[in-house]
Design a protein around this motif. Structure first.
Motif, PDB file in Angstrom:
ATOM      1  N   GLY A  29       0.812  -1.214   0.000  1.00 20.13           N
ATOM      2  CA  GLY A  29       0.000   0.000   0.000  1.00 20.13           C
ATOM      3  C   GLY A  29       0.843   1.260   0.000  1.00 20.13           C
ATOM      4  O   GLY A  29       0.579   2.199  -0.773  1.00 20.13           O
ATOM      5  N   LEU A  30       1.869   1.296   0.851  1.00 23.46           N
ATOM      6  CA  LEU A  30       2.703   2.496   0.922  1.00 23.46           C
ATOM      7  C   LEU A  30       3.565   2.631  -0.338  1.00 23.46           C
ATOM      8  O   LEU A  30       3.817   3.750  -0.796  1.00 23.46           O
ATOM      9  N   ALA A  31       3.986   1.499  -0.905  1.00 18.72           N
ATOM     10  CA  ALA A  31       4.739   1.564  -2.156  1.00 18.72           C
ATOM     11  C   ALA A  31       3.877   2.116  -3.287  1.00 18.72           C
ATOM     12  O   ALA A  31       4.368   2.843  -4.157  1.00 18.72           O
ATOM     13  N   GLU A  32       2.583   1.796  -3.285  1.00 21.29           N
ATOM     14  CA  GLU A  32       1.676   2.376  -4.279  1.00 21.29           C
ATOM     15  C   GLU A  32       1.533   3.884  -4.065  1.00 21.29           C
ATOM     16  O   GLU A  32       1.445   4.647  -5.031  1.00 21.29           O
ATOM     17  N   GLU A  33       1.513   4.315  -2.793  1.00 26.02           N
ATOM     18  CA  GLU A  33       1.508   5.747  -2.511  1.00 26.02           C
ATOM     19  C   GLU A  33       2.773   6.408  -3.054  1.00 26.02           C
ATOM     20  O   GLU A  33       2.727   7.520  -3.604  1.00 26.02           O
ATOM     21  N   ALA A  34       3.910   5.719  -2.907  1.00 25.58           N
ATOM     22  CA  ALA A  34       5.167   6.247  -3.434  1.00 25.58           C
ATOM     23  C   ALA A  34       5.096   6.376  -4.944  1.00 25.58           C
ATOM     24  O   ALA A  34       5.502   7.392  -5.519  1.00 25.58           O
ATOM     25  N   ARG A  35       4.578   5.357  -5.615  1.00 23.63           N
ATOM     26  CA  ARG A  35       4.452   5.405  -7.068  1.00 23.63           C
ATOM     27  C   ARG A  35       3.577   6.589  -7.499  1.00 23.63           C
ATOM     28  O   ARG A  35       3.959   7.374  -8.370  1.00 23.63           O
ATOM     29  N   ALA A  36       2.412   6.705  -6.879  1.00 24.90           N
ATOM     30  CA  ALA A  36       1.478   7.763  -7.267  1.00 24.90           C
ATOM     31  C   ALA A  36       2.059   9.148  -6.976  1.00 24.90           C
ATOM     32  O   ALA A  36       1.937  10.063  -7.805  1.00 24.90           O
ATOM     33  N   SER A  37       2.681   9.305  -5.821  1.00 22.13           N
ATOM     34  CA  SER A  37       3.213  10.617  -5.438  1.00 22.13           C
ATOM     35  C   SER A  37       4.371  11.034  -6.339  1.00 22.13           C
ATOM     36  O   SER A  37       4.437  12.177  -6.799  1.00 22.13           O
ATOM     37  N   VAL A  38       5.293  10.100  -6.593  1.00 22.96           N
ATOM     38  CA  VAL A  38       6.434  10.414  -7.446  1.00 22.96           C
ATOM     39  C   VAL A  38       5.963  10.756  -8.862  1.00 22.96           C
ATOM     40  O   VAL A  38       6.433  11.725  -9.472  1.00 22.96           O
ATOM     41  N   THR A  39       5.020   9.973  -9.391  1.00 25.35           N
ATOM     42  CA  THR A  39       4.512  10.252 -10.734  1.00 25.35           C
ATOM     43  C   THR A  39       3.867  11.627 -10.788  1.00 25.35           C
ATOM     44  O   THR A  39       4.106  12.411 -11.723  1.00 25.35           O
ATOM     45  N   TRP A  40       3.052  11.949  -9.787  1.00 25.21           N
ATOM     46  CA  TRP A  40       2.357  13.243  -9.754  1.00 25.21           C
ATOM     47  C   TRP A  40       3.361  14.384  -9.653  1.00 25.21           C
ATOM     48  O   TRP A  40       3.258  15.376 -10.392  1.00 25.21           O
ATOM     49  N   VAL A  41       4.318  14.268  -8.760  1.00 25.25           N
ATOM     50  CA  VAL A  41       5.294  15.338  -8.566  1.00 25.25           C
ATOM     51  C   VAL A  41       6.129  15.541  -9.835  1.00 25.25           C
ATOM     52  O   VAL A  41       6.344  16.675 -10.281  1.00 25.25           O
ATOM     53  N   ASN A  42       6.583  14.443 -10.436  1.00 25.15           N
ATOM     54  CA  ASN A  42       7.356  14.578 -11.668  1.00 25.15           C
ATOM     55  C   ASN A  42       6.521  15.149 -12.809  1.00 25.15           C
ATOM     56  O   ASN A  42       7.055  15.837 -13.681  1.00 25.15           O
ATOM     57  N   SER A  43       5.220  14.885 -12.810  1.00 25.44           N
ATOM     58  CA  SER A  43       4.364  15.428 -13.875  1.00 25.44           C
ATOM     59  C   SER A  43       4.225  16.940 -13.769  1.00 25.44           C
ATOM     60  O   SER A  43       3.742  17.579 -14.706  1.00 25.44           O
ATOM     61  N   ARG A  44       4.652  17.508 -12.652  1.00 21.36           N
ATOM     62  CA  ARG A  44       4.685  18.966 -12.487  1.00 21.36           C
ATOM     63  C   ARG A  44       6.101  19.506 -12.628  1.00 21.36           C
ATOM     64  O   ARG A  44       6.382  20.661 -12.292  1.00 21.36           O
ATOM     65  N   GLY A  45       7.007  18.698 -13.135  1.00 24.67           N
ATOM     66  CA  GLY A  45       8.382  19.147 -13.340  1.00 24.67           C
ATOM     67  C   GLY A  45       9.196  19.253 -12.078  1.00 24.67           C
ATOM     68  O   GLY A  45      10.255  19.893 -12.069  1.00 24.67           O
ATOM     69  N   LEU A  46       8.759  18.625 -10.992  1.00 22.16           N
ATOM     70  CA  LEU A  46       9.436  18.697  -9.700  1.00 22.16           C
ATOM     71  C   LEU A  46      10.180  17.388  -9.440  1.00 22.16           C
ATOM     72  O   LEU A  46       9.875  16.348 -10.029  1.00 22.16           O
ATOM     73  N   PRO A  47      11.165  17.390  -8.517  1.00 27.13           N
ATOM     74  CA  PRO A  47      12.068  16.246  -8.354  1.00 27.13           C
ATOM     75  C   PRO A  47      11.498  15.131  -7.487  1.00 27.13           C
ATOM     76  O   PRO A  47      11.928  14.905  -6.346  1.00 27.13           O
ATOM     77  N   GLY A  48      10.539  14.390  -8.033  1.00 26.66           N
ATOM     78  CA  GLY A  48       9.904  13.335  -7.258  1.00 26.66           C
ATOM     79  C   GLY A  48      10.813  12.174  -6.941  1.00 26.66           C
ATOM     80  O   GLY A  48      10.830  11.675  -5.802  1.00 26.66           O
ATOM     81  N   LEU A  49      11.589  11.698  -7.914  1.00 28.24           N
ATOM     82  CA  LEU A  49      12.477  10.558  -7.661  1.00 28.24           C
ATOM     83  C   LEU A  49      13.567  10.921  -6.659  1.00 28.24           C
ATOM     84  O   LEU A  49      13.905  10.119  -5.778  1.00 28.24           O
ATOM     85  N   ALA A  50      14.124  12.113  -6.778  1.00 26.31           N
ATOM     86  CA  ALA A  50      15.154  12.532  -5.827  1.00 26.31           C
ATOM     87  C   ALA A  50      14.585  12.620  -4.417  1.00 26.31           C
ATOM     88  O   ALA A  50      15.242  12.254  -3.440  1.00 26.31           O
ATOM     89  N   ALA A  51      13.348  13.112  -4.300  1.00 25.88           N
ATOM     90  CA  ALA A  51      12.714  13.207  -2.979  1.00 25.88           C
ATOM     91  C   ALA A  51      12.487  11.818  -2.395  1.00 25.88           C
ATOM     92  O   ALA A  51      12.717  11.589  -1.200  1.00 25.88           O
ATOM     93  N   LEU A  52      12.030  10.881  -3.229  1.00 24.68           N
ATOM     94  CA  LEU A  52      11.819   9.521  -2.730  1.00 24.68           C
ATOM     95  C   LEU A  52      13.134   8.904  -2.274  1.00 24.68           C
ATOM     96  O   LEU A  52      13.178   8.218  -1.239  1.00 24.68           O
ATOM     97  N   LEU A  53      14.202   9.132  -3.008  1.00 27.14           N
ATOM     98  CA  LEU A  53      15.504   8.606  -2.591  1.00 27.14           C
ATOM     99  C   LEU A  53      15.873   9.115  -1.205  1.00 27.14           C
ATOM    100  O   LEU A  53      16.369   8.355  -0.366  1.00 27.14           O
ATOM    101  N   SER A  54      15.621  10.384  -0.934  1.00 27.36           N
ATOM    102  CA  SER A  54      15.898  10.928   0.401  1.00 27.36           C
ATOM    103  C   SER A  54      15.093  10.195   1.465  1.00 27.36           C
ATOM    104  O   SER A  54      15.595   9.901   2.554  1.00 27.36           O
ATOM    105  N   VAL A  55      13.829   9.898   1.150  1.00 32.33           N
ATOM    106  CA  VAL A  55      12.976   9.171   2.097  1.00 32.33           C
ATOM    107  C   VAL A  55      13.536   7.777   2.358  1.00 32.33           C
ATOM    108  O   VAL A  55      13.652   7.339   3.516  1.00 32.33           O
ATOM    109  N   LEU A  56      13.902   7.072   1.299  1.00 28.66           N
ATOM    110  CA  LEU A  56      14.378   5.694   1.453  1.00 28.66           C
ATOM    111  C   LEU A  56      15.710   5.648   2.190  1.00 28.66           C
ATOM    112  O   LEU A  56      15.932   4.761   3.025  1.00 28.66           O
ATOM    113  N   GLU A  57      16.600   6.597   1.896  1.00 25.18           N
ATOM    114  CA  GLU A  57      17.901   6.579   2.557  1.00 25.18           C
ATOM    115  C   GLU A  57      17.818   7.037   4.008  1.00 25.18           C
ATOM    116  O   GLU A  57      18.718   6.721   4.801  1.00 25.18           O
ATOM    117  N   ALA A  58      16.755   7.748   4.355  1.00 23.53           N
ATOM    118  CA  ALA A  58      16.554   8.125   5.762  1.00 23.53           C
ATOM    119  C   ALA A  58      16.087   6.943   6.592  1.00 23.53           C
ATOM    120  O   ALA A  58      16.187   6.958   7.822  1.00 23.53           O
TER     121      ALA A  58
END
Length: 209
Positions: A29-58
């Motif tokens: 469920g949370l991984a699906e939230e990650a997919r949806a959030s990253v896709t949405w953020v990147n669709s606005r030209g914002l750094p979704g994948l980089a933000a997710l990497l920060s979350v995972l490495e934390a």
């Protein structure tokens, strides 16, 4: 950071986000939230994948029970906090103030699903950014400041009366990520791959067809 970025489609970015989140230990469920959030953020030209990497490495912490507010669980993950915000369905009139959020830009899609206009402001020790969101069926964003994804940020989400002047940011059909960040995300994703066996090596590619 190098100006050379890797480009991919939004669907590729979402698939990588899901695999990396699963590889880091997120449940489905949370991984699906990650997919949806990253896709949405990147669709606005914002750094979704980089933000997710920060979350995972934390690192991830387990969610203690249910029924928590975003402020209660923000220390666990920005995605936990966003999901809690979706469950609550509103920002209080005095705003929502979160003391330590990693990958703060991933909070924006959850705010954008709420009707109304909001300021999402975050500040690290070095940088600050503000995204103004007009939420609802067709959300619009206005951005100012540095969209820094490293480190924990203090985040304030407050209702606004009006949207800013000027055009909102344009939609994007592509995602961009620094090669080093891509390699680190792929490292998390690799944990989801089944280990190679003698039988799979003997079959080779397409051997099960």
């Amino acid at each position: 950071m190098s100006l050379t970025l890797r480009e991919m489609s939004l669907s590729e970015a979402g698939a990588l986000a899901f695999k990396a989140a699963r590889g880091a230990g997120m449940d489905w469920g949370l991984a699906e939230e990650a997919r949806a959030s990253v896709t949405w953020v990147n669709s606005r030209g914002l750094p979704g994948l980089a933000a997710l990497l920060s979350v995972l490495e934390a690192g991830l912490k387990p969610l203690p029970g249910e029924g928590h507010s975003p402020a209660d669980i923000v220390g666990l993950s920005v995605l936990h906090a966003g999901a809690a915000l979706s469950d609550h369905g509103r920002i209080p009139p005095e705003g929502l103030h979160l003391p330590a959020v990693v990958g703060a830009v991933l909070m924006v899609p959850f705010v954008a699903h709420l009707p109304g206009v909001y300021s999402v402001h975050w500040r690290t020790s070095d940088t600050a950014a503000q995204v103004t969101v007009r939420g609802g069926a067709e959300p619009c964003l206005w951005c100012a400041g540095s969209l820094e994804t490293d480190g924990a940020a203090r985040v304030s989400i407050t209702p606004l009366a009006d949207t800013p002047t000027g055009a909102p940011i344009a939609r994007s059909t592509r995602a961009f990520v620094h090669p080093d960040q891509l390699n680190r995300l792929e490292g998390f994703a690799a944990a989801t791959y089944a280990p190679e066996t003698e039988a799979s090596r003997a079959r080779g590619a397409g051997g099960a067809d």
